[in-house]
Write an enzyme that holds these catalytic residues in place. Structure first.
Site, short mmCIF file in Angstrom:
data_model
loop_
_atom_site.label_atom_id
_atom_site.label_comp_id
_atom_site.label_asym_id
_atom_site.label_seq_id
_atom_site.Cartn_x
_atom_site.Cartn_y
_atom_site.Cartn_z
N ARG A 33 -5.24 10.62 2.90
CA ARG A 33 -3.93 10.88 3.46
C ARG A 33 -2.75 10.98 2.29
O ARG A 33 -2.11 11.83 2.44
CB ARG A 33 -3.59 9.66 4.38
N LYS A 49 0.66 -1.18 0.05
CA LYS A 49 0.07 -0.11 -0.08
C LYS A 49 0.92 1.30 -0.02
O LYS A 49 0.56 2.04 -0.77
CB LYS A 49 -0.82 -0.12 1.03
N ASN A 50 1.88 1.33 0.79
CA ASN A 50 2.67 2.61 0.99
C ASN A 50 3.49 2.71 -0.26
O ASN A 50 3.77 3.97 -0.58
CB ASN A 50 3.33 2.60 2.36
N ASP A 91 -5.65 8.99 9.57
CA ASP A 91 -5.73 8.25 10.71
C ASP A 91 -5.81 8.91 11.88
O ASP A 91 -5.01 9.95 11.99
CB ASP A 91 -4.47 7.38 10.71
N MET A 130 6.93 6.42 17.65
CA MET A 130 6.82 7.35 16.51
C MET A 130 5.50 8.12 16.70
O MET A 130 5.25 9.51 16.43
CB MET A 130 6.77 6.88 15.11
N ASP A 137 4.54 0.32 11.91
CA ASP A 137 3.17 -0.23 11.47
C ASP A 137 2.80 -1.62 12.15
O ASP A 137 1.90 -2.32 11.89
CB ASP A 137 3.24 -0.32 9.77
#
EC number: 2.5.1.7
Length: 435
Positions: A98, A23-24, A122, A342, A320
């Site tokens: 996003r 996805k990223n 998010d 983070m 993640d």
């Protein structure tokens, strides 16, 4: 009416599962098609909301988008409608996504100007966008925020290569600045650049399009600006967050699972972190095989002190997957301290796990100590709501391992990041129904 998953847990699963495209990475490389007017073909694109929204957004801007098959698209960004960026349609679409920030770098580079609405996304604490804008400013872009219509307007008619020290090694920030720099005049040096596999993929793709980038894979990138870029073909890596999620799922449900085609060398320390939790996994070709395990024991440090698992910029452990590690530790033997550096509110979903019977001490918004139950006590099914993508899948894994029935609401959050997750888990024997 929102959708929910109803899960009857406590059953071991079995079979093979193939991870979706990353996805990223998708959000970055799909934005990069705006850098050229030639055709770009991208394959292994995951069929998920965040990515589909970005593709739709490109179509609205005037990019010719063709879907060749389920996971392959071609993009041709010949004629871009510049007025679209000031429209209400762009504000509502771009603001709800996003990833829409990622189109700014390519647009600045190619057209010398861009406007974007203030982005959303998010609920995991503030996600600063300063890194992106500071980078653009260093390259010579000037921007002002218009509080009337909520848009950032950026002028970049004269981008000049320069030395940039990023204030944080942000993956999207680095990607955006790289995309702006490839067409700038002169040489740009980016220090403290993110070096995730996704970013390496983007840089390799840009290089095939004619960009001049050296230092790929390190935290120091040097980019010599070129006049223009051409078309290319690109295949996305498998999603390492999904791969980590499936490793955790196998361990926690005591299942024998094979994860297919994982591009193992791109996983960094992810397999090792799961091994530290006591999870056995072996590489067979490019597949990860996880045997059914009744028990898995968390290692301690050499001096016997409690293991800490913390996130860090790549090649450190990705934030993640910390939610997944936290959930998997619930049924391990031993204790572990999870330190989420983070984001400040990613651990707040542990209250749901406590309701299910987990032994977790939330020390503060960044740290949680998990005291493993070693499968002596099973979690119990409950009703819960998913706060963000990664917590959603963690709760799904907990529910699949729990006794009794669980209901997870707000599954839209899960589906922003994981394609057809219910169908794919059913194929492994999971009792999961969408209502």
């Amino acid at each position: 009416m929102t959708n929910a998953f109803v899960i009857n847990g406590g059953k071991p699963l079995k079979g093979e599962i193939t991870p979706q495209g990353a996805k990223n990475e998708a959000l970055q490389v799909i934005s990069a098609v705006l850098l050229t007017e030639e055709k770009v073909t991208i394959s292994n694109i995951p069929d998920i909301k965040d990515v589909n929204k970005l593709i739709e957004l490109l179509g609205d801007m005037g990019v010719i988008v063709e879907r060749i098959n389920e996971h392959t698209y071609t993009f041709e960004a010949k004629d871009i409608n510049q007025d679209f960026f000031l429209s209400e349609a762009f504000k509502s679409k771009g603001g709800g996504l996003r990833g829409s920030i990622m189109i700014v770098g390519p647009l600045l580079a190619r057209f010398g100007k861009a406007s974007i609405p203030k982005p959303g996304g998010d609920k995991i604490g503030r996600r600063r966008l300063d890194t992106h804008f500071l980078g653009f400013e260093k390259l010579g872009a000037q921007f002002n925020y218009n509080p009337e219509n909520g848009f950032f307007n950026v002028d970049a008619s004269n981008l000049q290569g320069t030395y940039i020290l990023l204030d944080e090694a942000s993956v999207t920030g680095t990607a955006n600045v790289v995309m702006a720099a490839v067409l700038a005049k002169g040489t740009t040096t980016i220090y403290n650049a993110a070096c995730e596999p996704y970013l390496q993929q983007l840089c390799k793709m840009l290089s095939r399009m004619g960009a001049k980038i050296s230092g790929i894979g390190s935290n120091l990138l040097t980019i010599e600006g070129v006049e223009k870029l051409g078309g290319t073909e690109h295949r996305l890596l498998p999603d390492m967050i999904e791969i980590g999620s499936f490793i955790g799922l196998a361990a926690m449900t005591g299942s024998e699972i094979t994860i297919k085609d994982v591009q193992y060398k791109e996983l960094g320390m992810i397999p090792d972190v799961f091994r530290r939790l006591g999870i056995k996994l072996e590489l067979r070709g490019d597949d990860i095989f996880i045997p059914a395990q009744e028990h898995y024991e968390i290692e301690t440090f050499i001096d016997g002190s409690i293991m800490t698992i913390a996130d860090a910029p790549w090649p450190g452990f990705t934030p993640d997957l910390l939610s997944i590690v936290l959930v998997v530790a619930i049924q391990a033997k031993g204790s572990v301290l999870i330190h989420q550096k983070m984001f400040e509110s990613r651990l707040f979903f542990v209250d749901k796990l406590l309701d299910m019977g987990a032994q977790i001490i939330l020390c503060d918004p960044h740290r949680a100590t998990v005291i493993g139950l070693d499968n002596q006590v099973k979690l119990r099914g409950i009703s819960m709501t998913s706060p963000d993508i990664r917590a959603g899948v963690s709760l799904l894994i907990a529910a699949l391992s729990a006794q009794g029935q669980s209901t997870i609401y707000n599954i839209e959050q899960i589906e922003r990041g994981y394609q057809h997750i219910d169908t794919r888990l059913k194929a492994l024997g999971a009792d999961i129904t969408r209502i």
